[in-house]
Design a protein around this motif. Structure first.
Motif, PDB file in Angstrom:
ATOM      1  N   UNK A  35      -1.652  -2.228 -10.399  1.00  0.00           N
ATOM      2  CA  UNK A  35      -2.622  -3.180 -10.940  1.00  0.00           C
ATOM      3  C   UNK A  35      -3.708  -3.514  -9.921  1.00  0.00           C
ATOM      4  N   UNK A  36      -3.374  -3.501  -8.631  1.00  0.00           N
ATOM      5  CA  UNK A  36      -4.377  -3.774  -7.593  1.00  0.00           C
ATOM      6  C   UNK A  36      -5.472  -2.713  -7.587  1.00  0.00           C
ATOM      7  N   UNK A  37      -5.191  -1.546  -8.122  1.00  0.00           N
ATOM      8  CA  UNK A  37      -6.192  -0.476  -8.183  1.00  0.00           C
ATOM      9  C   UNK A  37      -6.934  -0.476  -9.514  1.00  0.00           C
ATOM     10  N   UNK A  38      -6.649  -1.428 -10.366  1.00  0.00           N
ATOM     11  CA  UNK A  38      -7.282  -1.461 -11.676  1.00  0.00           C
ATOM     12  C   UNK A  38      -6.784  -0.347 -12.581  1.00  0.00           C
ATOM     13  N   UNK A  39      -5.599   0.169 -12.307  1.00  0.00           N
ATOM     14  CA  UNK A  39      -5.033   1.242 -13.118  1.00  0.00           C
ATOM     15  C   UNK A  39      -5.527   2.629 -12.750  1.00  0.00           C
ATOM     16  N   UNK A  40      -6.308   2.758 -11.675  1.00  0.00           N
ATOM     17  CA  UNK A  40      -6.824   4.067 -11.280  1.00  0.00           C
ATOM     18  C   UNK A  40      -5.759   4.947 -10.648  1.00  0.00           C
ATOM     19  N   UNK A  41      -4.689   4.314 -10.175  1.00  0.00           N
ATOM     20  CA  UNK A  41      -3.611   5.048  -9.527  1.00  0.00           C
ATOM     21  C   UNK A  41      -2.302   4.618 -10.154  1.00  0.00           C
ATOM     22  N   UNK A  42      -1.453   5.581 -10.464  1.00  0.00           N
ATOM     23  CA  UNK A  42      -0.118   5.281 -10.983  1.00  0.00           C
ATOM     24  C   UNK A  42       0.838   5.212  -9.793  1.00  0.00           C
ATOM     25  N   UNK A  43       1.651   4.167  -9.750  1.00  0.00           N
ATOM     26  CA  UNK A  43       2.629   3.987  -8.683  1.00  0.00           C
ATOM     27  C   UNK A  43       3.996   3.807  -9.332  1.00  0.00           C
ATOM     28  N   UNK A  44       4.951   4.599  -8.879  1.00  0.00           N
ATOM     29  CA  UNK A  44       6.314   4.478  -9.403  1.00  0.00           C
ATOM     30  C   UNK A  44       7.299   4.428  -8.233  1.00  0.00           C
ATOM     31  N   UNK A  45       8.401   3.686  -8.419  1.00  0.00           N
ATOM     32  CA  UNK A  45       9.427   3.678  -7.369  1.00  0.00           C
ATOM     33  C   UNK A  45      10.012   5.072  -7.204  1.00  0.00           C
ATOM     34  N   UNK A  46      10.411   5.387  -5.990  1.00  0.00           N
ATOM     35  CA  UNK A  46      10.968   6.708  -5.697  1.00  0.00           C
ATOM     36  C   UNK A  46      12.048   6.548  -4.649  1.00  0.00           C
ATOM     37  N   UNK A  47      13.228   7.014  -4.946  1.00  0.00           N
ATOM     38  CA  UNK A  47      14.335   6.943  -3.995  1.00  0.00           C
ATOM     39  C   UNK A  47      14.779   5.522  -3.744  1.00  0.00           C
ATOM     40  N   UNK A  48      15.393   5.311  -2.595  1.00  0.00           N
ATOM     41  CA  UNK A  48      15.971   4.012  -2.273  1.00  0.00           C
ATOM     42  C   UNK A  48      14.927   2.950  -1.945  1.00  0.00           C
ATOM     43  N   UNK A  49      13.825   3.324  -1.320  1.00  0.00           N
ATOM     44  CA  UNK A  49      12.830   2.323  -0.940  1.00  0.00           C
ATOM     45  C   UNK A  49      11.404   2.848  -1.021  1.00  0.00           C
ATOM     46  N   UNK A  50      11.198   4.065  -1.497  1.00  0.00           N
ATOM     47  CA  UNK A  50       9.879   4.667  -1.485  1.00  0.00           C
ATOM     48  C   UNK A  50       9.131   4.550  -2.792  1.00  0.00           C
ATOM     49  N   UNK A  51       7.946   5.154  -2.806  1.00  0.00           N
ATOM     50  CA  UNK A  51       7.055   5.115  -3.967  1.00  0.00           C
ATOM     51  C   UNK A  51       6.364   6.461  -4.116  1.00  0.00           C
ATOM     52  N   UNK A  52       6.038   6.812  -5.363  1.00  0.00           N
ATOM     53  CA  UNK A  52       5.193   7.962  -5.644  1.00  0.00           C
ATOM     54  C   UNK A  52       3.815   7.430  -6.008  1.00  0.00           C
ATOM     55  N   UNK A  53       2.810   7.984  -5.400  1.00  0.00           N
ATOM     56  CA  UNK A  53       1.433   7.584  -5.619  1.00  0.00           C
ATOM     57  C   UNK A  53       0.744   8.726  -6.360  1.00  0.00           C
ATOM     58  N   UNK A  54       0.268   8.454  -7.571  1.00  0.00           N
ATOM     59  CA  UNK A  54      -0.338   9.489  -8.398  1.00  0.00           C
ATOM     60  C   UNK A  54      -1.754   9.075  -8.790  1.00  0.00           C
TER      61      UNK A  54
END
Length: 193
Positions: A35-54
């Protein structure tokens, strides 16, 4: 001491101490980051503490924690962060008292983004937060720092969080923080009320 590798006591990352480690907590941080990107980037949780940035265009990247995610997101933020580089303004301290219902996940994301911005000068953030309910309620009271040591989380007996900003442009950062948290509080009230 860790029995597997012989290193000292393992401490959880600052965002876990501040905002929890449940899968739901990580999903809410990922949502706040997107939401901080205004929806321009998708962020999803990944693994135990990480994130995927799309991003909409470009490759998917993995981020091992919230600090790494903020470094990848800072150029996509929709509401520009205060900047002044190279900044010769005097450093100051600014205490920001937040309401009891403050979204701690959103506060964690804002803090990571604010300190990841390349033009923030020497901004550091001390977050004084109430102990969370549940598994992390017994977290030690000593400060837990971010990977780049610009964010410290300190547990307090207070019922509402506060943020101490160290660096130039304290009033501008306070206004930005309140706008980020306030706009979401108003939007949530409109959609639920």
């Amino acid at each position: 001491m860790c029995g597997a590798c012989g290193t000292g006591t393992i401490r959880p990352p600052w965002e876990v101490v501040l905002a929890g480690d449940r899968p739901a907590d990580r999903r809410r941080r990922a949502t706040a980051a997107a939401q901080a990107t205004g929806g321009r980037v998708k962020v999803t949780p990944w693994g135990a503490a990480g994130y995927l940035l799309t991003p909409r265009t470009g490759p998917i990247s993995t981020c091992t924690n919230l600090d790494a995610l903020a470094l990848g997101l800072v150029k996509h933020v929709s509401r520009p962060l205060p900047a002044c580089g190279p900044c010769h303004h005097p450093a100051e301290q600014r205490l920001v008292r937040l309401p009891a219902g403050t979204d701690i996940q959103r506060l964690a994301v804002w803090s990571a983004l604010a300190t990841a911005h390349p033009d923030t000068g020497l901004l550091t953030i001390d977050i004084h937060a109430p102990a969370p309910q549940g598994s992390l309620a017994n977290t030690p009271s000593h400060p837990v720092c971010s990977d780049h040591h610009r964010i410290r989380v300190l547990r307090t007996a207070a019922t509402r969080p506060s943020v101490l900003l160290h660096g130039p442009h304290g009033p501008r950062y306070e206004a930005h923080l309140r706008a980020c948290l306030g706009a979401d509080i108003l939007r949530d009230r409109r959609t639920t009320g």
